[in-house]
Design an enzyme around this catalytic site. Structure first.
Site, short mmCIF file in Angstrom:
data_model
loop_
_atom_site.label_atom_id
_atom_site.label_comp_id
_atom_site.label_asym_id
_atom_site.label_seq_id
_atom_site.Cartn_x
_atom_site.Cartn_y
_atom_site.Cartn_z
N VAL A 1 0.86 -1.18 0.00
CA VAL A 1 0.00 0.00 0.00
C VAL A 1 0.90 1.23 0.00
O VAL A 1 1.83 1.34 0.81
CB VAL A 1 -0.93 0.02 1.23
CG1 VAL A 1 -1.82 1.26 1.19
CG2 VAL A 1 -1.76 -1.24 1.30
N CYS A 2 0.64 2.14 -0.91
CA CYS A 2 1.33 3.42 -0.97
C CYS A 2 2.85 3.23 -1.02
O CYS A 2 3.37 2.50 -1.86
CB CYS A 2 0.89 4.29 0.20
SG CYS A 2 1.26 6.06 -0.01
N THR A 3 3.58 3.83 -0.07
CA THR A 3 5.04 3.74 -0.12
C THR A 3 5.56 2.39 0.38
O THR A 3 6.78 2.20 0.44
CB THR A 3 5.69 4.87 0.70
OG1 THR A 3 5.21 4.82 2.04
CG2 THR A 3 5.35 6.23 0.09
N GLY A 4 4.66 1.48 0.70
CA GLY A 4 5.10 0.11 0.95
C GLY A 4 5.80 -0.46 -0.27
O GLY A 4 6.59 -1.42 -0.18
N THR B 1 2.88 3.52 -6.92
CA THR B 1 2.93 4.03 -5.56
C THR B 1 2.24 5.38 -5.59
O THR B 1 1.63 5.75 -6.60
CB THR B 1 4.38 4.13 -5.05
OG1 THR B 1 4.36 4.48 -3.64
CG2 THR B 1 5.18 5.17 -5.81
#
Length: 324
Positions: free
Chosen positions: A107-110, A127
């Site tokens: 998720v996102c910057t994961g 991202t």
């Protein structure tokens, strides 16, 4: 449906974004109410509890190295990345469970954590749009799709900023249990399930920075608040008591567009949302402020290369056409 529960392991760590964790977890939990069988566990690199970006402590179920293989490994993001490099121990803690997981998602910057673990090499990924260029720089073998809500490449899934994690989780639920159950979850959570992965991360009003000029901001706010009003060039110029030529120059200098194109983009975005909600194409055209259905159809054809009806059929599911 398998008799064994589907194990969703959420990897958390100090500084993790709480919504990246809670949003997808809520989707899987809600899916259980409608017949799914997800077992959600929270894991950290060491097995110690962690503190989120909001200071909320997250109790974990164990360390990644000591837990059984996950059917789905979900790696949440953090606003620490990409401001700093992902620590080696976090990359290792991601690589270990990923080796045995049925599928891996971020998720996102994961996505930066997956990249640091070598899990995005040679793959398509996304991202948050604001840091997509940095992901591309840090992972030169990745093909970063900066404007996608989520991207699937084989058994690897990456998603855009925060709430896109909910879109991704709904898509995973649909993959496991079909669109009907996923739609029930979306309705229960009062979110759309129709945002397919290849739709834009942001709507027209959010593309780029807001206007610097307070006068132009009043106009964009006016259009966004009620797209159905008369927003002809002359009417908008009269609202500010400026000449049409001056207003056109403001739009060009600050937003790189014309007043007519801006109004059209807002109406298009609203019409798309109305179609997602189940309105007919004719109703969507009227409610969004288009002069006629035909004018809306021309805009859809230009922007999406499909008709409003075809758009509505295609995005009644979270899946991208041909995704596999």
């Amino acid at each position: 449906m398998s008799s064994a529960p589907h194990r969703v392991a959420v990897l958390v760590y100090d500084g993790v974004t709480l919504l990246d964790v809670a949003g997808p977890a809520e989707v899987f939990k809600e899916a259980n109410r409608f017949g799914a069988d997800y077992r959600i566990v929270f894991l950290s690199p060491t097995g110690a509890d962690v503190t989120s970006n909001l200071g909320v402590r997250i109790a974990v179920d164990g360390a990644v190295a000591s837990e059984p293989a996950a059917d789905t490994l979900l790696v949440a993001g953090s606003d620490r990345y990409p401001r700093a490099r992902v620590p080696g121990d976090l990359a290792d803690a991601t690589r270990i469970p990923a080796a045995t997981a049925g599928r891996v998602a971020s998720v996102c910057t994961g996505a930066f954590v997956l990249a640091a673990a070598g899990l995005l090499d040679g793959k398509r990924a996304t991202t948050h749009w604001q840091v997509a260029h940095q992901l591309a720089a840090w992972c030169p073998t990745c093909r970063v799709e900066a404007d996608a809500i989520y991207v699937r490449d084989g058994a690897t899934y990456t998603s855009a900023g925060v709430t896109a994690g909910i879109d991704l989780a709904l898509a995973l639920v649909e993959e496991d249990h079909g669109p009907d159950l996923a739609r029930e979850v979306a309705r229960a959570l009062v979110v759309y399930m129709q945002r397919a992965g290849d739709q834009s991360q942001f709507s027209a009003p959010l593309q780029g920075p807001p206007p610097r000029s307070p006068a132009l901001r009043r106009i964009t706010d006016l259009v966004t608040a009620n797209p159905r009003r008369d927003h002809s060039l002359g009417e908008l110029a009269r609202h500010l008591n400026v000449s049409p030529r001056h207003l056109t120059r403001l739009f060009h200098d600050e937003l790189s567009t014309t007043p007519a194109r801006y109004v059209e983009s807002i109406r298009f975005d609203m019409a798309r949302a109305l179609l997602d909600q189940g309105h007919t194409a004719t109703q969507a055209a009227t409610l969004a402020g288009f002069p006629s259905y035909e004018s809306m159809r021309r805009v859809f054809a230009r922007k999406l290369s499909i008709s409003p009806a075809a758009y509505q059929r295609r995005f009644r599911t979270t899946r991208r056409p041909g995704a596999g």
